[in-house]
Design an enzyme around this catalytic site. Structure first.
Site, PDB file in Angstrom:
ATOM      1  N   ASP A  40     -29.276   3.127  -4.260  1.00  0.00           N
ATOM      2  CA  ASP A  40     -28.701   3.639  -3.208  1.00  0.00           C
ATOM      3  C   ASP A  40     -27.665   2.756  -2.808  1.00  0.00           C
ATOM      4  O   ASP A  40     -28.179   1.575  -2.428  1.00  0.00           O
ATOM      5  CB  ASP A  40     -29.820   4.115  -2.412  1.00  0.00           C
ATOM      6  CG  ASP A  40     -29.278   4.765  -1.113  1.00  0.00           C
ATOM      7  OD1 ASP A  40     -29.628   5.820  -0.755  1.00  0.00           O
ATOM      8  OD2 ASP A  40     -28.172   4.359  -0.358  1.00  0.00           O
ATOM      9  N   LYS A  48      -7.903   5.249  -3.955  1.00  0.00           N
ATOM     10  CA  LYS A  48      -7.535   6.266  -2.939  1.00  0.00           C
ATOM     11  C   LYS A  48      -8.521   7.317  -2.430  1.00  0.00           C
ATOM     12  O   LYS A  48      -9.001   7.518  -3.283  1.00  0.00           O
ATOM     13  CB  LYS A  48      -5.956   6.644  -3.296  1.00  0.00           C
ATOM     14  CG  LYS A  48      -6.178   7.759  -4.129  1.00  0.00           C
ATOM     15  CD  LYS A  48      -4.722   8.382  -4.341  1.00  0.00           C
ATOM     16  CE  LYS A  48      -4.371   9.694  -3.755  1.00  0.00           C
ATOM     17  NZ  LYS A  48      -4.609  10.743  -4.682  1.00  0.00           N
ATOM     18  N   LYS A  97       2.227   3.332 -13.227  1.00  0.00           N
ATOM     19  CA  LYS A  97       2.818   4.191 -14.302  1.00  0.00           C
ATOM     20  C   LYS A  97       4.017   3.262 -14.862  1.00  0.00           C
ATOM     21  O   LYS A  97       4.883   2.903 -14.135  1.00  0.00           O
ATOM     22  CB  LYS A  97       3.362   5.590 -13.737  1.00  0.00           C
ATOM     23  CG  LYS A  97       2.071   6.562 -13.445  1.00  0.00           C
ATOM     24  CD  LYS A  97       2.926   7.863 -13.210  1.00  0.00           C
ATOM     25  CE  LYS A  97       1.613   8.832 -12.809  1.00  0.00           C
ATOM     26  NZ  LYS A  97       1.293   9.617 -13.791  1.00  0.00           N
ATOM     27  N   HIS A 131       1.641   8.348  -3.454  1.00  0.00           N
ATOM     28  CA  HIS A 131       2.645   8.427  -4.671  1.00  0.00           C
ATOM     29  C   HIS A 131       3.945   8.575  -4.344  1.00  0.00           C
ATOM     30  O   HIS A 131       4.588   7.797  -4.763  1.00  0.00           O
ATOM     31  CB  HIS A 131       1.690   9.607  -5.453  1.00  0.00           C
ATOM     32  CG  HIS A 131       0.679   9.478  -6.048  1.00  0.00           C
ATOM     33  ND1 HIS A 131      -0.044   8.273  -5.871  1.00  0.00           N
ATOM     34  CD2 HIS A 131      -0.218  10.344  -6.266  1.00  0.00           C
ATOM     35  CE1 HIS A 131      -1.335   8.583  -6.440  1.00  0.00           C
ATOM     36  NE2 HIS A 131      -1.469  10.012  -6.736  1.00  0.00           N
TER      37      HIS A 131
END
Ligand code: BG6
Length: 455
Positions: free
Chosen positions: A79, A132, A166, A224
């Site tokens: 935990d 995020k 990307k 983004h």
């Protein structure tokens, strides 16, 4: 040593194991990996879960690479609120000098885990990757940062925005700054407005609980979309230090005006409220269209129009600069040609296209004549965003992670829209959102059809 909190979760299953496998295959993974989660698993259970995840996301995985990646995995159960979990982790980390902790866990647990790491004395030379969303508005992003900073230095915190990993998003920076012919026209004297579209042709699927609490503005626009616009609009970076691009992006966001709720339209696709774990009376937006303005010498007066949504007609992500119209002259039967467009396509088939106009062969009309460049690709071996970002994090390269100052600026820009979201307008799946979205561009332009392969 890489340590992943939330190893049993959805993101790990869909993205992380695939990225680790690809890194192993490419020869860029050379550390042991410890997974942490609450599930009652052992090393073997983690390995068989990881094997299944890779087999589900990679076509015909290479057995040797897969086995080698799995052999790196070990498991710590616990935990995140209990000191014992971190003691067990400390034993598993052994004498790892510079561990990388990757937190792919619900945002409400970021601070708990970081505190636990601090109390166990595990952060001295460590870096922590945070998934995020970083906060859910301006104030909560500040609060979260304060909590993290009680334990970590800013330089130890790596905030992920996978769009920055990307390849075609990196291509934008190259295309802008490897070609001196663009710079003279890249400003308010030549560009009339910009348009960005992030469209997906599917709904929220099994992510109803997450998405209903977030919506398109927080899910893709604050992060983004704005990060890409930062690369499109920033000043040229100076010098080669790792912060040169991040500094220029920060200045760009500082110049961005807080968004105007009057120039914001929200939509929700019909059927969203029936998705599992979405409230029956949800007013969360699955589509957003807005106008942004940047008050600096380069862009003053040039609207940046942005739209993003789920259940739209296609999956694509692109930014287009629309240039000023030429004057009406004695060509084209007295008609005025359409303005030139320069499009950066992130998805599908990354590339860029300059739309010029020529004379139609058999007549006097204008006809589009496109100059297209498909970005250099090595199909199958280009690093995917998570592969690239995890690799960078392990190698101490922080350029593609977002800094707190920028995250704060982007929340500042969208905060008025969160405070005054306005009504949500229904739209039919498969359309370009509610008709009301046309009001955002009315009088200036119309939303451009995306540039799709073969069109
Ligand atoms: C994620 C969002 O950050 O980005 C998703 O949470 C969205 O809702 C995704 O679908 C889009 O990114 P990509 O790379 O899958 O196009």
């Amino acid at each position: 040593m890489l340590c992943i909190f939330g190893i049993s979760g959805d993101l790990a299953k869909k993205m992380t194991f695939r990225a680790l496998y690809r890194m192993q295959k490419a020869g860029t993974l050379d550390v042991p990996i410890v997974g942490v989660a609450l599930d009652d698993w052992d090393d073997e259970a983690l390995r068989s879960h990881a094997r299944a995840a890779v087999e589900a996301t990679v076509k015909d995985p290479d057995r040797e690479a897969l086995d080698a990646m799995l052999a790196r995995l070990s498991y710590v159960q616990g935990d995140y609120g209990e000191a014992g979990t971190f003691e067990r982790l400390k034993r598993a980390l052994g004498d790892a000098a510079q561990p990388l902790f990757y937190l792919e866990i619900p945002p409400s647990l970021f601070a708990t885990v970081v505190k636990g790491l601090g109390q166990a004395g595990l952060v001295d030379h460590a870096h922590v990757v945070i998934e995020k969303p970083f906060g859910h508005d301006f104030d909560s992003a500040l609060e979260l940062n304060e909590e993290l900073r009680e334990v970590l230095e800013e330089g130890q915190i790596l905030r992920i925005d996978h769009y920055l990993g990307k390849e075609p998003v990196m291509d934008i920076t190259y295309l802008r700054f490897a070609n001196s012919i663009l710079e003279p026209i890249w400003n308010r004297n030549f560009v009339s407005h910009l348009q960005m579209t992030i469209a997906e042709d599917f709904g929220v699927d099994d992510r109803g609980r997450f998405y209903d609490a977030v919506g398109a503005m927080r899910d893709v626009i604050q992060n983004h979309a704005l990060q890409v616009l930062g690369l499109i609009g920033m000043e040229p970076p100076t010098g080669n230090d790792p912060d040169s691009i991040r500094d220029q992006k920060l200045d760009f966001f500082r110049a961005m005006r807080a968004a105007d709720p009057e120039r914001y339209v929200r939509g929700q696709y019909d059927g969203f409220r029936e998705v599992k774990d979405v409230a029956a009376d949800s007013t969360t937006e699955t589509f957003a269209a807005l106008e942004l303005q940047v008050d600096n010498w380069r862009w003053a007066g040039v609207p940046f129009f942005v739209r993003a949504g789920k259940c739209l007609p296609t999956k694509c992500s692109e930014v287009t600069a629309v240039f000023r119209r030429p004057p009406q002259l004695g060509v084209g039967h007295g008609k005025t040609a359409e303005p030139n467009h320069l499009t950066f396509r992130i998805e599908p088939e990354p590339g860029s296209r300059m739309r010029l106009f020529q004379k139609r062969a058999t007549g006097e009309e204008f006809e589009p004549a496109d100059l297209e460049v498909l970005f250099e690709r090595e199909p199958g071996s280009d690093p995917e965003p998570y592969e690239r970002l995890l690799g960078d994090a392990l190698n101490g390269i922080h350029t593609l992670f977002t800094r707190q100052d920028t995250v704060e600026q982007t929340w500042r820009v969208v905060q008025p829209l969160l405070d005054h979201p306005g009504k949500v307008h229904p739209y039919e799946p498969g359309t370009w959102g509610p008709a009301k979205a046309n009001d955002i561009v009315k009088g200036i332009t119309h939303w451009s059809d995306p540039w799709l392969p073969g069109t």
